[in-house]
Design a protein around this motif. Sequence first.
Motif, PDB file in Angstrom:
ATOM      1  N   UNK A 104      18.837   2.879  -3.447  1.00  0.00           N
ATOM      2  CA  UNK A 104      17.689   4.039  -3.363  1.00  0.00           C
ATOM      3  C   UNK A 104      17.109   4.627  -4.512  1.00  0.00           C
ATOM      4  N   UNK A 105      18.040   4.911  -5.389  1.00  0.00           N
ATOM      5  CA  UNK A 105      17.407   5.539  -6.564  1.00  0.00           C
ATOM      6  C   UNK A 105      16.554   4.774  -7.507  1.00  0.00           C
ATOM      7  N   UNK A 106      17.017   3.605  -7.668  1.00  0.00           N
ATOM      8  CA  UNK A 106      16.066   2.556  -8.145  1.00  0.00           C
ATOM      9  C   UNK A 106      14.550   2.528  -7.515  1.00  0.00           C
ATOM     10  N   UNK A 107      14.765   2.265  -6.318  1.00  0.00           N
ATOM     11  CA  UNK A 107      13.676   1.902  -5.316  1.00  0.00           C
ATOM     12  C   UNK A 107      12.735   3.377  -5.491  1.00  0.00           C
ATOM     13  N   UNK A 108      13.316   4.555  -5.433  1.00  0.00           N
ATOM     14  CA  UNK A 108      12.540   5.627  -5.587  1.00  0.00           C
ATOM     15  C   UNK A 108      11.964   5.768  -7.062  1.00  0.00           C
ATOM     16  N   UNK A 109      12.784   5.178  -8.121  1.00  0.00           N
ATOM     17  CA  UNK A 109      12.149   5.332  -9.447  1.00  0.00           C
ATOM     18  C   UNK A 109      10.983   4.437  -9.608  1.00  0.00           C
ATOM     19  N   UNK A 110      10.824   3.311  -8.801  1.00  0.00           N
ATOM     20  CA  UNK A 110       9.865   2.373  -8.688  1.00  0.00           C
ATOM     21  C   UNK A 110       8.709   2.766  -7.699  1.00  0.00           C
TER      22      UNK A 110
ATOM     23  N   UNK B 288      12.885  10.713   1.279  1.00  0.00           N
ATOM     24  CA  UNK B 288      13.727   9.879   1.743  1.00  0.00           C
ATOM     25  C   UNK B 288      15.113   9.952   0.832  1.00  0.00           C
ATOM     26  N   UNK B 289      14.757   9.753  -0.388  1.00  0.00           N
ATOM     27  CA  UNK B 289      16.118   9.737  -1.186  1.00  0.00           C
ATOM     28  C   UNK B 289      16.828  11.134  -0.980  1.00  0.00           C
ATOM     29  N   UNK B 290      15.923  12.290  -0.992  1.00  0.00           N
ATOM     30  CA  UNK B 290      16.614  13.625  -1.024  1.00  0.00           C
ATOM     31  C   UNK B 290      17.605  13.689   0.442  1.00  0.00           C
ATOM     32  N   UNK B 291      16.825  13.025   1.645  1.00  0.00           N
ATOM     33  CA  UNK B 291      17.474  12.998   2.827  1.00  0.00           C
ATOM     34  C   UNK B 291      18.845  12.057   2.718  1.00  0.00           C
TER      35      UNK B 291
END
Length: 108
Positions: A74-80, A87-90
């Motif tokens: 999810x961190x990688x998907x948030x970065x790109x 969603x990442x914060x949740x």
Amino acid sequence: MIVYNIPQNLDPKTWAEVQKMWADVERERIKSDKEKWENIGKLLADTFYRYNVDKVVKVTTPVYWMMVFIVIVSAVLTAINKVSGDAFTFLMGTIAGYLISIVSKHAT
């Protein structure tokens, strides 16, 4: 088994010695039974503890690795920019709440 009436063919002193021996035998039997049940209890407690520790380790380790994998993905998907920051914060809040609940469960 204590008999309070002295048999007619025994003198009172001999009968008292017999009853004393019988009481000693019963005392030892009771002590032996108590030790036996204490040892059985210790064995069961130790077996239950080892079973639960082994089971918890076998179950929780893959779960934690899966959580790490999900966070990294999810961190990688948030970065790109494939997943929103909300969603990442949740997800991070959910994981933090889970970890707090685990720590509070083991702290008591």
